[in-house]
Scaffold this active site. Structure first.
Site, PDB file in Angstrom:
ATOM      1  N   TYR A  47       0.816  -1.211   0.000  1.00  0.00           N
ATOM      2  CA  TYR A  47       0.000   0.000   0.000  1.00  0.00           C
ATOM      3  C   TYR A  47       0.853   1.267   0.000  1.00  0.00           C
ATOM      4  O   TYR A  47       0.347   2.340  -0.341  1.00  0.00           O
ATOM      5  CB  TYR A  47      -0.932   0.046   1.214  1.00  0.00           C
ATOM      6  CG  TYR A  47      -1.949  -1.071   1.303  1.00  0.00           C
ATOM      7  CD1 TYR A  47      -2.152  -1.972   0.247  1.00  0.00           C
ATOM      8  CD2 TYR A  47      -2.718  -1.236   2.448  1.00  0.00           C
ATOM      9  CE1 TYR A  47      -3.078  -2.991   0.349  1.00  0.00           C
ATOM     10  CE2 TYR A  47      -3.648  -2.260   2.555  1.00  0.00           C
ATOM     11  CZ  TYR A  47      -3.821  -3.144   1.504  1.00  0.00           C
ATOM     12  OH  TYR A  47      -4.739  -4.158   1.609  1.00  0.00           O
ATOM     13  N   HIS A 105       0.205 -11.627   1.673  1.00  0.00           N
ATOM     14  CA  HIS A 105      -0.805 -10.789   1.003  1.00  0.00           C
ATOM     15  C   HIS A 105      -1.491 -11.537  -0.144  1.00  0.00           C
ATOM     16  O   HIS A 105      -2.713 -11.492  -0.298  1.00  0.00           O
ATOM     17  CB  HIS A 105      -0.113  -9.523   0.489  1.00  0.00           C
ATOM     18  CG  HIS A 105      -1.044  -8.401   0.191  1.00  0.00           C
ATOM     19  ND1 HIS A 105      -0.643  -7.086   0.181  1.00  0.00           N
ATOM     20  CD2 HIS A 105      -2.363  -8.379  -0.105  1.00  0.00           C
ATOM     21  CE1 HIS A 105      -1.672  -6.317  -0.110  1.00  0.00           C
ATOM     22  NE2 HIS A 105      -2.727  -7.073  -0.299  1.00  0.00           N
TER      23      HIS A 105
END
Length: 273
Positions: A47, A105
């Site tokens: 992110y 992830h």
């Protein structure tokens, strides 16, 4: 709403997702959410906002023990040394001495899952993450991690909302007592104009989004992490906890089409089973 207890941690059922929140806006959003009462913050190395999340946590003045922080290792870093390097960088940016949950992830087609899980388990043993887990894992990958490797998986974070069913994954996770954490729980805003949800919302003095969120949170072993940058949206998501859906509402939601997967990166998504 009671948290979900999993592998030694208490996971608040409603968290703040931070994907695509950047810079000062990210810092303000996270600090504001903590001020409103959020105690579950979700970020990831991919992110690019861990530093801002860390700044917001520090500025909030909240006791570390009162906050749950999740971050994740990107699929390109799933070799033992690369995981450690990524983890060290995440912790430094977050300005924390530990995270509560560290996730893979996305799975990688070339990863050695045993080595990946062994590395995560060592980080847990060292007290640098309180628990470990996965995201975007299929039932076959979960089975490999849980049954063959014996990894103490604390959650599987997947896309889940009223327009995408996750029956198989949910059934497997429930059989093992592992929570599902729903990302994109509001279907990237696609449910806002859904007439069925609007109608249910009107009945309860709620929005379509609040109905969709409460539908998720009413389910056993499900948490949700909607992204919300504005205080009004953050508060609206908290207020969804006060909505009470009935059997007729649930039947109407169950009749919606549930094949709308919105996050499916062709380059590295697994073969969904």
């Amino acid at each position: 709403m009671e948290p979900l207890y999993t592998k030694g941690i208490a996971l608040p059922r409603l968290g703040l997702g931070t994907f695509r929140l950047q810079g000062d806006g990210c810092r303000a959003a996270v600090e504001g959410a903590i001020g409103l009462g959020y105690r579950h913050i979700d970020t990831a190395e991919m992110y690019g906002n861990e530093a801002e999340v860390g700044d917001a946590i520090q500025a909030s003045g909240i006791k570390r023990a009162d906050l749950h922080v999740t971050t994740k290792v990107w699929h390109e870093n799933l070799a033992p040394d690369a995981i450690r390097k990524a983890f060290d960088a995440s912790l430094a940016k977050l300005k924390l001495d530990h995270v509560d949950l560290y996730l893979v992830h996305w799975p990688s087609k070339t990863m050695q899952l045993g080595a990946v899980m062994e590395t995560l388990m060592k980080l847990k043993d060292e007290g640098r993450t309180r628990a470990i887990g996965v995201a975007n894992f299929t039932v076959s990958l979960l089975r490999q991690a849980v049954e063959e490797i014996g990894a103490p998986i604390a959650c599987n974070q997947v896309e889940y909302h009223v327009l995408l069913e996750q029956t198989k994954v949910l059934a497997y996770l429930r059989s093992k007592g592992i929570p599902l954490v729903a990302y994109c729980p509001l279907a990237q805003g696609k449910i806002t104009d859904n007439e069925v949800l609007q109608k249910i919302g009107a009945k309860h003095g709620a929005s379509a989004a609040q109905v969709a969120l409460k539908w998720l949170l009413d389910q056993d072993n499900v948490a949700a992490i909607p992204k919300a940058s504005r205080a009004e949206s953050q508060q609206a998501n908290l207020d969804a906890l006060n909505v009470t859906l009935d059997d007729a509402d649930r039947a109407a939601i169950a009749a919606l089409p549930t094949n709308q997967r919105l996050v499916n990166p062709a380059a590295f998504a697994p073969d969904w089973d």
